[in-house]
Design a protein around this motif. Structure first.
Motif, short mmCIF file in Angstrom:
data_model
loop_
_atom_site.label_atom_id
_atom_site.label_comp_id
_atom_site.label_asym_id
_atom_site.label_seq_id
_atom_site.Cartn_x
_atom_site.Cartn_y
_atom_site.Cartn_z
N THR A 1 96.88 48.28 95.91
CA THR A 1 95.54 48.25 95.06
C THR A 1 95.76 49.29 94.10
OG1 THR A 1 94.13 47.62 96.88
CG2 THR A 1 92.89 48.51 95.12
N LYS B 1 98.05 48.28 91.38
CA LYS B 1 97.39 47.25 90.66
C LYS B 1 96.47 47.70 89.55
CE LYS B 1 94.77 42.78 91.02
NZ LYS B 1 94.13 41.75 91.78
N SER B 2 95.56 48.99 89.93
CA SER B 2 94.57 49.36 89.10
C SER B 2 95.43 50.25 87.97
CB SER B 2 93.83 50.47 90.13
OG SER B 2 93.00 51.32 89.14
#
Length: 305
Positions: free
Chosen positions: A230, A233-234
């Motif tokens: 995550t 991805k951010s």
């Protein structure tokens, strides 16, 4: 032969010289007969230091991924684990895991020493995690003694993800045998399996001095991997947005510097475009002349002198 050669002639002496392992309680390992060595799991190198320290051959249940790698590296890794007395352990559960435990049971029935990591995987942060009941199933089914072992400092020698180990001293503490014969005939009782496993983990906590966490290490690893994915991805999205913003700013700046006056295409090489432009200029000149002619000048300017 390979196991003995590597242990006594090559790997054993080299590791002893470099890492100078200290050992306590090795006399708790029986000189003969079956036994299960249960150990905390801090590093990949645990499966090297412990078998070398124990006088008798130790057969470890290692995760099956070590035996199924692809390419030259994967094949060499699988060959090393097989030659170093390690058996594949399928951790997916169900029939596959039962088959792996059966292989371990065969080792014990043959009078050998079986090594197993109750946590099922390496600790992600140096703490001791909840044990899986596979070790209890083996012990209850065979009635063999359990020898708890605490590996000390191996996570500093070779942390997760590090290939080349740090040269520093490690320790091994071997506890007194644990006897679970009082549970004879209750091998299939899940509550008994959990009780036996928890007792083993308590002893490992006592020997190692680790903080105990009552969750599975595999679950923690999954959460850490998801959080890392995550985060990546951010970060990728932020980088993409920043690039798009910079591109937009560049385009806006380029537009601001473009001339805003009327454009006349006088390129005569493009199918009559030049002629049309010339005609437009002539028409504009005639219009300007007419406008100048229509202007009435004051009489004193037009009076003849």
């Amino acid at each position: 032969m390979f196991y003995w050669f590597m242990k006594r002639i090559i790997v054993g002496p080299i590791l002893g010289l470099l890492f100078r392992p200290w050992v306590k309680g090795m006399d708790n390992v029986p000189a003969e007969g079956p036994a299960v060595l249960v150990s905390n799991h801090l590093s990949f190198s645990d499966s090297i230091f412990l078998p070398i320290a124990v006088p008798r051959p130790v057969i470890f249940l290692a995760k099956s991924e070590y035996f199924t790698g692809k390419g030259i590296k994967g094949k060499l890794t699988a060959m090393f684990f097989r030659l170093s007395n390690q058996l594949p352990m399928d951790r997916s559960g169900g029939a596959a895991s039962s088959s792996s435990l059966s292989a371990g049971e065969a080792v014990l029935n043959g009078g050998g020493i079986l090594g197993i990591y109750p946590e099922g995987t390496r600790s992600p942060d140096g703490r001791l995690y909840r044990g899986k009941t596979g070790v209890a199933k083996l012990v209850l089914a065979t009635g063999v003694p359990v020898i708890p072992v605490a590996m000390i400092g191996t996570d500093k020698v070779q942390p997760i993800g590090r290939r080349i180990p740090n040269i520093r001293r490690i320790g091994i503490i071997v506890g007194e045998p644990l006897d679970f014969s009082r549970y004879k005939g209750l091998a299939e009782d899940r509550f008994v399996q959990r009780s036996v496993t928890d007792e083993i983990m308590y002893e490992l906590m006592r020997l190692s001095g680790q903080e105990y966490v009552d969750v599975y290490a595999s679950s923690v690893k999954e959460k850490l991997a998801a959080a890392k994915a995550t985060e990546k991805k951010s970060a990728d999205k932020k980088a993409s947005d920043k690039k798009a913003s910079e591109t937009k700013a560049t385009d806006t700046t380029s537009t601001d510097h473009e001339p805003t006056g009327p454009k006349v295409d006088v390129d005569a090489g493009k199918g009559g475009t030049g002629k049309d432009a010339a005609d437009a200029l002539v028409t504009d000149k005639a219009s300007v002349r007419d406008k100048l002619t229509s202007i009435k000048l004051p009489s004193w300017l037009t009076r003849k002198r």
